[in-house]
Design a protein around this motif. Structure first.
Motif, PDB file in Angstrom:
ATOM      1  N   ASP A  74       0.790  -1.230   0.000  1.00 29.03           N
ATOM      2  CA  ASP A  74       0.000   0.000   0.000  1.00 29.03           C
ATOM      3  C   ASP A  74       0.822   1.280   0.000  1.00 29.03           C
ATOM      4  O   ASP A  74       0.281   2.356  -0.244  1.00 29.03           O
ATOM      5  N   VAL A  75       2.125   1.186   0.311  1.00 22.32           N
ATOM      6  CA  VAL A  75       2.938   2.379   0.564  1.00 22.32           C
ATOM      7  C   VAL A  75       4.192   2.385  -0.309  1.00 22.32           C
ATOM      8  O   VAL A  75       4.815   1.344  -0.529  1.00 22.32           O
ATOM      9  N   VAL A  76       4.552   3.570  -0.775  1.00 25.24           N
ATOM     10  CA  VAL A  76       5.808   3.764  -1.508  1.00 25.24           C
ATOM     11  C   VAL A  76       6.857   4.228  -0.510  1.00 25.24           C
ATOM     12  O   VAL A  76       6.636   5.214   0.210  1.00 25.24           O
ATOM     13  N   ILE A  77       7.998   3.552  -0.455  1.00 29.11           N
ATOM     14  CA  ILE A  77       9.089   3.969   0.424  1.00 29.11           C
ATOM     15  C   ILE A  77      10.289   4.390  -0.416  1.00 29.11           C
ATOM     16  O   ILE A  77      10.769   3.632  -1.261  1.00 29.11           O
ATOM     17  N   ILE A  78      10.743   5.614  -0.189  1.00 25.34           N
ATOM     18  CA  ILE A  78      11.951   6.133  -0.845  1.00 25.34           C
ATOM     19  C   ILE A  78      12.988   6.272   0.267  1.00 25.34           C
ATOM     20  O   ILE A  78      12.934   7.217   1.063  1.00 25.34           O
TER      21      ILE A  78
END
Length: 198
Positions: free
Chosen positions: A145-149
């Motif tokens: 569900d989440v984009v991590i940079i």
């Protein structure tokens, strides 16, 4: 595509601010809301973008000399909540936790601090990132569900995606960034381990 997720809220907590301008511009144009702390929040607002303080969400200020800023259920709940889990959804509503769809982190420069001959032991210890590494792990765990940079090394790739797809990412892209994230956390912890064991 069913696995495509839209970014609506981004939590940004970075040590080095350089290279963020293009990403912030594209996210703002897509209507993404910004959430941040301290210097990063001031940087975002200096570019003319509205940015909510994390303290307004948690109702706690940054404490212990900045050692505790983002470590709070209203932050980590927003990252870790499973969007397809009814129990999670109910608790998000019950505790008024905002969803966080994108996390951008650039960790304290531990290795650079160690390499600086003027650094004291206390200088080095204070550059052991706690909140940032926890945000990275949380975002990567919930890549569904989440984009991590996890570092500025991924900024260009995110910017390209935003340019091509708007504020949307595929499962494959999110999993790729999660892989990068665990690589960053592994390298960071290994560097800390190596310093302690000398």
């Amino acid at each position: 595509m069913s696995d495509t997720k839209r970014i609506k809220t981004a939590l940004i907590s970075v040590f080095h601010k350089d290279g963020l301008e293009d990403i912030l511009s594209k996210l703002h144009a897509e209507g993404v809301a910004f959430l941040s702390t301290g210097g990063t929040q001031q940087f975002i607002e200096s570019l003319g973008y509205p940015c909510q303080k994390v303290e307004e969400v948690t109702t706690y200020p940054s404490i212990l000399g900045g050692r505790v800023k983002t470590l709070h259920p209203k932050v980590f709940g927003g990252i870790l909540a499973r969007r397809d889990d009814e129990g999670d959804q109910q608790q998000m509503a019950d505790y008024e936790i905002p969803y966080i769809d994108l996390v951008i982190v650039d960790l304290y420069p531990f290795e650079q601090t160690v390499a600086d001959t003027k650094s004291t032991e206390q200088d080095i210890i204070e550059k052991i990132d706690i909140g940032g590494i926890s945000l990275i792990r949380a975002g990567a765990k919930n890549f569904k569900d989440v984009v991590i940079i996890p570092s500025k090394n991924e900024y260009a790739e995110l910017s390209a995606i935003l340019g091509e797809q708007g504020a949307c990412t595929t499962m494959e892209q999110r999993r790729h960034f999660a892989t990068c994230a665990f690589g960053v956390s592994s390298h960071y912890d290994t560097a800390i381990y190596n310093w302690f064991r000398v």
